[in-house]
Design an enzyme around this catalytic site. Structure first.
Site, PDB file in Angstrom:
ATOM      1  N   ASP A 248       0.169  -1.143  -0.684  1.00  0.00           N
ATOM      2  CA  ASP A 248      -1.164  -1.741  -0.861  1.00  0.00           C
ATOM      3  C   ASP A 248      -1.055  -3.259  -1.008  1.00  0.00           C
ATOM      4  OD1 ASP A 248      -2.167   0.812  -1.024  1.00  0.00           O
ATOM      5  OD2 ASP A 248      -2.110   0.849  -3.214  1.00  0.00           O
TER       6      ASP A 248
HETATM    7  N1  URA Z   1       1.113   4.279  -4.211  1.00  0.00           N
HETATM    8  C1  URA Z   1       0.109   3.403  -4.401  1.00  0.00           C
HETATM    9  O1  URA Z   1      -0.827   3.685  -5.131  1.00  0.00           O
HETATM   10  N2  URA Z   1       0.162   2.233  -3.765  1.00  0.00           N
HETATM   11  C2  URA Z   1       1.193   1.864  -2.958  1.00  0.00           C
HETATM   12  O2  URA Z   1       1.179   0.765  -2.412  1.00  0.00           O
HETATM   13  C3  URA Z   1       2.216   2.782  -2.788  1.00  0.00           C
HETATM   14  C4  URA Z   1       2.159   3.989  -3.423  1.00  0.00           C
END
Ligand code: URA
Length: 247
Positions: free
Chosen positions: A103
């Site tokens: 993310d």
């Molecule tokens: N889980 C999440 O919530 N975000 C990420 O970027 C990777 C795994």
């Protein structure tokens, strides 16, 4: 002779599945003829293979590990002009793409490659490659809540698979905890959603391990090349994880 989608993926056009879509949509030509079915084989050394008229390149394979900072998009371009992972790969001319994604607000270990086959193998849902995160969460979750996460918890898109969950640090004064969590799936915002589901939202998330590969002392915003041994180990693990979960 190899299947066309495999040749395209190996040439760094896109992931194998994306390449299949390209073929089906009539974007791929072999010796001038448009191919629109998936069984076709070709010889990259002999045949002229083009995507929308452009010859595919036979690039050397690149495998990179980036310590992605927070506030960076895991994609090649961003229409809103935000920073993208490519901004952190100075000197890399090849078009590499991320193996899975992190993310915008998540930091840590991100693999990038121009080897579509490698990316496909490591991100395919049936391969269950373990990924470890350090999650800083609001409040200090009770052990029984962590046990719930470890066993599997109901999210909008179904139950999560078993995970390994441990306290890393507990700060009663700041009312927060750092939890190490290893998951074997890669659903969208999965770790954040898991902690939300137990009432302890994540305030900071960092991936520290992908398969056997640790981030170690790679500085934030820096990248390094993987060694051939590391690449082989990752591929071996993806295949092994697949077999274990099939039983
Ligand atoms: N889980 C999440 O919530 N975000 C990420 O970027 C990777 C795994």
């Amino acid at each position: 002779m190899e299947r066309l989608q495999k040749i395209l993926a190996q040439a760094g056009v896109a992931s194998r599945r994306k390449c299949e879509e390209l073929i089906l949509s009539g974007s791929v030509q072999v010796n001038g003829e448009t191919v629109t079915t998936l069984g076709v084989k070709a010889d990259p050394a002999e045949d002229s293979i083009t995507v929308n008229g452009k010859p595919i390149k036979s690039e050397s394979k690149l495998y990179l590990m980036l310590n992605k900072p927070k506030g960076v998009i895991t994609s090649a371009t961003d229409p809103k002009g935000r920073k993208v992972v490519g901004d952190y790969l100075p000197g890399i001319k090849e078009r590499v793409y991320p193996v899975g994604r992190l993310d915008y607000d998540t930091e840590g270990l991100l693999l990038l490659t121009n080897d579509g086959e490698f990316a496909n193998l490591l991100t395919h849902p049936k391969h269950h490659v373990p990924k470890t995160y350090l999650a800083t969460v609001k409040g200090v979750p009770h052990g029984s809540l962590l046990d719930k996460l470890a066993k599997g918890i109901q999210l909008e898109d179904g139950m999560t698979a078993p995970a390994q969950v441990e306290y890393q640090d507990v700060d009663e004064e700041k009312k927060q905890a750092v939890i190490t969590i290893t998951i074997h799936e890669g659903r969208n915002r999965q770790v954040r959603r898991m902690f939300e589901a137990i009432g302890h939202p994540v305030t900071r998330l960092k991936r520290v391990r992908f398969g056997e590969l640790g981030l170690l002392n790679l500085q934030r915003g820096k990248f390094r090349h993987l060694s051939p041994k590391e690449v082989q180990e990752l591929l071996g693990l993806a295949r092994k994880s697949h077999n274990v979960h099939k039983k």
